[in-house]
Write a protein that holds these residues in place. Structure first.
Motif, PDB file in Angstrom:
ATOM      1  N   ASP A  50      16.527  84.530 -21.596  1.00 24.79           N
ATOM      2  CA  ASP A  50      15.986  83.964 -22.827  1.00 24.79           C
ATOM      3  C   ASP A  50      15.989  82.444 -22.786  1.00 24.79           C
ATOM      4  N   ARG A  51      17.112  81.847 -22.405  1.00 26.43           N
ATOM      5  CA  ARG A  51      17.167  80.382 -22.338  1.00 26.43           C
ATOM      6  C   ARG A  51      16.281  79.843 -21.215  1.00 26.43           C
ATOM      7  N   ILE A  52      16.185  80.567 -20.117  1.00 27.63           N
ATOM      8  CA  ILE A  52      15.284  80.162 -19.035  1.00 27.63           C
ATOM      9  C   ILE A  52      13.843  80.131 -19.540  1.00 27.63           C
ATOM     10  N   PHE A  53      13.446  81.169 -20.264  1.00 29.12           N
ATOM     11  CA  PHE A  53      12.088  81.245 -20.805  1.00 29.12           C
ATOM     12  C   PHE A  53      11.834  80.132 -21.815  1.00 29.12           C
ATOM     13  N   PHE A  54      12.782  79.925 -22.731  1.00 28.66           N
ATOM     14  CA  PHE A  54      12.545  78.955 -23.793  1.00 28.66           C
ATOM     15  C   PHE A  54      12.627  77.511 -23.301  1.00 28.66           C
ATOM     16  N   SER A  55      13.126  77.278 -22.101  1.00 30.72           N
ATOM     17  CA  SER A  55      13.029  75.934 -21.513  1.00 30.72           C
ATOM     18  C   SER A  55      11.563  75.535 -21.375  1.00 30.72           C
ATOM     19  N   SER A  56      10.734  76.467 -20.951  1.00 33.16           N
ATOM     20  CA  SER A  56       9.298  76.197 -20.830  1.00 33.16           C
ATOM     21  C   SER A  56       8.594  76.295 -22.176  1.00 33.16           C
ATOM     22  N   TYR A  57       9.052  77.236 -23.007  1.00 26.40           N
ATOM     23  CA  TYR A  57       8.420  77.447 -24.316  1.00 26.40           C
ATOM     24  C   TYR A  57       8.526  76.189 -25.176  1.00 26.40           C
ATOM     25  N   PHE A  58       9.736  75.650 -25.332  1.00 19.91           N
ATOM     26  CA  PHE A  58       9.918  74.488 -26.205  1.00 19.91           C
ATOM     27  C   PHE A  58       9.331  73.210 -25.602  1.00 19.91           C
TER      28      PHE A  58
END
Length: 337
Positions: free
Chosen positions: A212-220
């Protein structure tokens, strides 16, 4: 949209009756007049990834359905459970948009499979041992603006320790603070524009915990507008088989390795300072604390206290790590590992 969308009648009287349990979401529901203020509500797509959570998944399902949300798309992706999970899902399949039970490659793979089925405006996944708070969906939809993220609070709890109450309010989700780990990020309270989720890509299926945090690094990095609300949206359960407790620290290297890759990624060139801060002031110190926990967490309180303060004296830099105080509360005082 649900196969059977009930416009005039609430769901509580139609769902299987659970007479042995009381309160939300067993004999209570969100009343329909909460939705009178709008003629059109954005479609909310929820995915529940599941594997052998028969003890909890019925509470999860009911908490979502009994929102009585008028534009709900609910998808369950089960990894081939061998307990009574499938039997429970079948009790509610009339009100579930899509479900499947088949072997998968883990939680991230299940979420990716679910997203492929989603067609809504707003997206999140709710794990099969957690449950939505009453009126969660009306609060999320009421705050939602196209292209933005809605961030609310999450109530952490232990079934066997009613004295432990921990409300986590998502905040400071700018990309700089997110990468610096100066944010407060608790995934169940983060509800996203589905188009933004799909534009970001897939969740890393090689990660078993920090996907989740790996994904949201790119998302945000791409989608930085967040609408913060005060409402508690989800109840997040800790239990002896909880993934959060079982593997969090044993998988800390996942996030360290991810940060090392981001330092080499041209897209994050201007975020180098924040990445280094996250590494040096939280991720690497967490490794020291994880080693301490492995050796000491199940000892008596006096021993836990003395060994934890000895760790602090040996590594004074730990005092600037938020994880140090989180673990002091959870593993030293309460022994909730």
């Amino acid at each position: 949209m649900l196969k059977y969308q009930m416009k005039e009648m609430s769901l509580l009287s139609q769902l299987p009756q659970i007479t042995s349990k009381k309160g939300w979401p067993w004999d209570e529901e969100v009343v329909l007049n909460n939705y009178d203020s709008k003629q059109h509500w954005p479609k909310i797509s929820i995915v529940t990834p599941s594997y052998n959570q028969g003890n909890y998944i019925e509470e999860t399902i009911r908490s979502i359905l009994l929102q009585n949300y008028p534009n709900l798309e609910y998808i369950i992706i089960d990894g081939g459970s061998t307990d009574d999970t499938v039997q429970i899902i079948k009790k509610y399949e009339r009100w579930i948009t899509f479900w499947v039970s088949e072997k998968d490659k883990g939680q991230a793979n299940a979420i990716n499979k679910g997203i492929e089925k989603c067609t809504g405006d707003i997206f999140n996944w709710i794990n099969s041992d957690d449950y939505l708070s009453p009126k969660a969906l009306v609060n999320i939809a009421g705050a939602f603006v196209k292209g933005r993220t809605v961030a609310g609070s999450v109530f952490n709890f232990y079934d066997d320790n009613p004295d432990f109450k921990d409300i986590i309010k998502n905040k400071d989700l700018s990309i700089d603070k997110f990468l610096s780990l100066k944010d407060t990020f608790h995934q169940p309270g983060i509800w996203c524009d589905l188009d933004n989720i799909k534009a970001t890509g897939k969740f890393s299926e090689s990660s078993s915990y920090y996907f989740d945090r790996i994904f949201f690094s790119s998302y945000f990095l791409q989608f930085n507008e967040v609408m913060y609300i005060d409402d508690i949206l989800v109840h997040f359960r800790y239990h002896e088989n909880s993934k959060t407790l079982v593997i969090r620290d044993s998988k800390a290297d996942e996030l360290i390795d991810h940060y090392m890759l981001l330092l080499k990624n041209p897209m994050f060139k201007t975020n180098r300072k924040q990445l280094l801060r996250g590494l040096n002031y939280q991720l690497l110190p967490e490794k020291h604390i994880s080693n301490w926990e492995y050796e000491n967490a199940h000892k008596k309180l006096k021993s836990r206290l003395s060994s934890y303060f000895a760790l602090m004296i040996k590594n004074p830099g730990l005092l600037i790590s938020r994880h140090f105080f989180t673990k002091f509360k959870r593993s030293v005082l309460y022994n909730l590992t």
